[in-house]
Design a protein around this motif. Structure first.
Motif, PDB file in Angstrom:
ATOM      1  N   MET A   1       6.983  38.541  50.999  1.00 50.64           N
ATOM      2  CA  MET A   1       8.274  38.500  50.315  1.00 50.64           C
ATOM      3  C   MET A   1       8.359  39.438  49.113  1.00 50.64           C
ATOM      4  O   MET A   1       9.447  39.789  48.668  1.00 50.64           O
ATOM      5  CB  MET A   1       8.560  37.079  49.844  1.00 50.64           C
ATOM      6  CG  MET A   1       8.668  36.067  50.969  1.00 50.64           C
ATOM      7  SD  MET A   1      10.166  36.311  51.941  1.00 50.64           S
ATOM      8  CE  MET A   1      11.369  35.556  50.838  1.00 50.64           C
ATOM      9  N   LEU A   2       7.210  39.797  48.544  1.00 48.32           N
ATOM     10  CA  LEU A   2       7.211  40.607  47.317  1.00 48.32           C
ATOM     11  C   LEU A   2       6.276  41.803  47.487  1.00 48.32           C
ATOM     12  O   LEU A   2       5.343  41.757  48.296  1.00 48.32           O
ATOM     13  CB  LEU A   2       6.711  39.769  46.131  1.00 48.32           C
ATOM     14  CG  LEU A   2       7.616  38.651  45.630  1.00 48.32           C
ATOM     15  CD1 LEU A   2       6.834  37.711  44.701  1.00 48.32           C
ATOM     16  CD2 LEU A   2       8.832  39.213  44.880  1.00 48.32           C
TER      17      LEU A   2
ATOM     18  N   TYR B   1      15.966  43.664  46.674  1.00 46.61           N
ATOM     19  CA  TYR B   1      14.922  42.801  46.114  1.00 46.61           C
ATOM     20  C   TYR B   1      14.179  42.064  47.225  1.00 46.61           C
ATOM     21  O   TYR B   1      14.608  42.065  48.389  1.00 46.61           O
ATOM     22  CB  TYR B   1      15.515  41.815  45.104  1.00 46.61           C
ATOM     23  CG  TYR B   1      16.824  41.161  45.512  1.00 46.61           C
ATOM     24  CD1 TYR B   1      16.859  40.077  46.385  1.00 46.61           C
ATOM     25  CD2 TYR B   1      18.031  41.660  45.014  1.00 46.61           C
ATOM     26  CE1 TYR B   1      18.066  39.485  46.746  1.00 46.61           C
ATOM     27  CE2 TYR B   1      19.247  41.074  45.381  1.00 46.61           C
ATOM     28  CZ  TYR B   1      19.256  39.985  46.244  1.00 46.61           C
ATOM     29  OH  TYR B   1      20.450  39.413  46.605  1.00 46.61           O
ATOM     30  N   GLY B   2      13.043  41.459  46.822  1.00 48.16           N
ATOM     31  CA  GLY B   2      12.276  40.616  47.742  1.00 48.16           C
ATOM     32  C   GLY B   2      11.986  41.313  49.048  1.00 48.16           C
ATOM     33  O   GLY B   2      11.576  42.480  49.062  1.00 48.16           O
ATOM     34  N   PRO B   3      12.202  40.611  50.171  1.00 46.24           N
ATOM     35  CA  PRO B   3      11.829  41.186  51.468  1.00 46.24           C
ATOM     36  C   PRO B   3      12.713  42.357  51.883  1.00 46.24           C
ATOM     37  O   PRO B   3      12.411  43.039  52.863  1.00 46.24           O
ATOM     38  CB  PRO B   3      12.006  39.999  52.433  1.00 46.24           C
ATOM     39  CG  PRO B   3      12.977  39.086  51.758  1.00 46.24           C
ATOM     40  CD  PRO B   3      12.729  39.238  50.279  1.00 46.24           C
ATOM     41  N   TRP B   4      13.814  42.603  51.149  1.00 42.35           N
ATOM     42  CA  TRP B   4      14.693  43.730  51.460  1.00 42.35           C
ATOM     43  C   TRP B   4      14.204  45.048  50.847  1.00 42.35           C
ATOM     44  O   TRP B   4      14.766  46.097  51.133  1.00 42.35           O
ATOM     45  CB  TRP B   4      16.116  43.443  50.973  1.00 42.35           C
ATOM     46  CG  TRP B   4      16.863  42.407  51.745  1.00 42.35           C
ATOM     47  CD1 TRP B   4      17.518  42.585  52.947  1.00 42.35           C
ATOM     48  CD2 TRP B   4      17.063  41.026  51.394  1.00 42.35           C
ATOM     49  NE1 TRP B   4      18.105  41.415  53.342  1.00 42.35           N
ATOM     50  CE2 TRP B   4      17.860  40.432  52.412  1.00 42.35           C
ATOM     51  CE3 TRP B   4      16.686  40.226  50.323  1.00 42.35           C
ATOM     52  CZ2 TRP B   4      18.248  39.089  52.392  1.00 42.35           C
ATOM     53  CZ3 TRP B   4      17.067  38.888  50.294  1.00 42.35           C
ATOM     54  CH2 TRP B   4      17.831  38.330  51.314  1.00 42.35           C
TER      55      TRP B   4
END
Lengths: 359, 359
Positions: free
Chosen positions: B156-157, B256-259
């Motif tokens: 995720m990060l 952000y995150g998984p994007w």
């Protein structure tokens, strides 16, 4: 022995009476009480009313000024250094955050470093003050030296917490509030009361070897920085704790590193202080100093719901920083706050001495 | 196979030629080269010229704009959001830090969040730009999702680094530059080349169990947040990585995150982006916005010498953040920079395709 359960209002009444007896103004007594009760409600028992007798003993030792005159020593449009005048950190930090927020209103962000203060309670309390006003709040403090840097056998840093609170729309606030050690000192206190061993990686003995004895700090041991050992990144926890120390005390002119004043009144102050009292660092960033507040909060909601939906290890849930504390708060607001009998006895001893009604 | 040794000037010449072939201006090519060479000199081999071919492949895939028009989207006296126009993060972050420093000159501190950017090299480079000007410098970035939050089986990060550089008088600068994971991805790449196992606590497999296989990420595994597991504080590393993600991408309007867009060009971009490109967060705080600069630097020197003198475990030394990198830089400035033969082959493949002389 089982914990006794107290209502929030009962503990508020008791705590406020103690602060009033110390000579705090009615307003300050109420505010200081609010900080301690917030810790108890949020399940951070080590930083709640369990600490009250510690503040009283520091006051008895002349190390806390109950009627401080908090002043701005130096400032720019986005920064200030304030002198806490030896006051309760609980109160001084609230004033510092108010100044940070005022500066953020004016120029987008505000950053306040504090000297001549004392223990400020849970860092999260102060960070959340800003998040309630559509600002990202940050709070740090240095503290009694209990932590050994990587490869050290000497205690040089406090558990030096960092808190960051971030506003949201419909989701609950994001609140990270963490000691920069593997385990906070409060976790050790719980094991001490239960007479249980600590996991390997939390503490070392005086030679710098692993220890599982929760009383090891009494024998020259130390807490370990987040990461536990070099191979697992303890140099990063040590660096984070150092940054907190420098922002809190070198920016402001407080005592840093091993010179930080101890919280317990029976330990002497450093004979060669490098500054005044303990230091804090508070920050506020208006979210609309970056993008429209509603847009920011919409994306924070999306961030949180996406992370909450993360595929998890079987039987586990992925949490958002602040989730456990918020759940504790909801429960304790209705069910009451459990206090360890040793904590109650300690509080009643103080109450008796002050001529107040017992808990 | 043994590493080949190259002089700094030889690698600068080669790297600049590649950036020029990509269409960068002479000024930008020189700056981007400086960021990469700083990593090689400081011993952070994963982020130096070894990354150059990665940038080239992103450019070939149309994901890097070599002639970006970096613009301010929104600002207040102490903050700005800038649009990197899809440029090299190496360049965009330098421009962002220049804006942060200018704001710090005017109002004490400056904070810039960046969207629509790409990988910015070592965070420490950007933080040090401010520390050279009597400011505390901070730099963070989000990155390709490789890290699983505590209890998660999904990445995720990114390794989301935090760098903080602090000015000194006679002592060398304090420079912390750390991934918010137990081990940076570069450490894993070294083990992959050497075909050695990773220590327990660095990575997990796709079910969320411990793994020592450095190739585990190719099979659905993940890097672990600083702390490694819940009992050793991985929820803190996860929170730190989250804060970096939010400051870099939710403040600015990046993904952000998984994007977050992957660094490797063969992985597709998210089909449902939540923002533009990758995000960074840069900060500069003038030290004299808090207290006279000489006073601050005197105390930083004292802080550093006291910590350097910390009693150490037998045979070990207590280091100051930045010590190992500074020592590497002194050595490599004179002895040259070692490059793994696989890295050289990769660079020469690109040089050949671009019609440049080989290394």
């Amino acid at each position: 022995m089982e914990d006794n359960i107290y209502s929030e209002s009962k503990l508020r009444e008791f705590t406020e009476a103690v602060f009033l007896k110390m000579g705090c103004s009615a307003e300050d007594a109420e505010k200081a009480t609010d900080v301690l009760l917030k810790a108890d409600l949020r399940g951070i028992d080590s930083h709640g009313v369990a600490r009250l007798t510690g503040y009283v003993r520091l006051w008895e030792a002349g190390r806390i000024n109950p009627t401080p005159e908090v002043t701005i020593v130096h400032e720019t449009p986005s920064t200030a250094v304030i002198d806490g005048d030896g006051g309760l950190g609980l109160i001084v930090a609230i004033k510092a955050m108010e100044i940070a927020m005022k500066k953020a209103e004016q120029v987008g962000t505000g950053w306040v470093s504090v000297k001549n203060s004392n223990h400020f309670g849970i860092a999260g309390y102060h960070a959340m003050l800003a998040a309630e006003k559509d600002m990202v709040g940050m709070a740090m403090t240095n503290a009694s030296p209990l932590v050994a840097p990587t490869f050290a056998t000497e205690r040089m840093l406090g558990t030096n917490p960092i808190a960051v609170a971030i506003p949201t729309a419909k989701q609950p606030m994001f609140v990270a509030d963490m000691a920069t050690t593997t385990a906070a000192n409060g976790k050790l206190e719980i094991l001490q009361r239960q007479e249980k061993d600590a996991p390997v990686g939390w503490i070392q003995n005086k030679e710098g070897n692993n220890s599982t004895n929760p009383f090891e700090l009494k024998d020259g041991g130390a807490l370990l920085p987040l990461g536990s050992d070099r191979e697992h990144g303890s140099h990063k926890g040590y660096a984070l704790g150092s940054i907190v120390d420098i922002f809190s005390a070198v920016f402001s002119g407080a005592n840093y590193g091993p010179w930080a004043p101890p919280f317990v009144s029976f330990l002497p102050l450093a004979k060669d202080p490098v500054g005044e009292g303990l230091g804090h660092f508070l920050g506020a960033m208006r979210i609309d100093a970056f993008r429209p507040a509603e847009e920011f909060k919409h994306h924070m909601d999306n961030w949180i719901s996406r992370f909450r939906d993360t595929k998890a290890v079987e039987g586990k849930t992925v949490l958002i920083p602040g989730d456990p504390e918020r759940e504790a708060e909801a429960k304790r607001k209705t069910d009451g706050i459990p206090l360890n009998p040793k904590v109650v006895a300690d509080l009643n001893e103080v109450a008796e001495k002050m001529g107040l009604s017992l808990l």
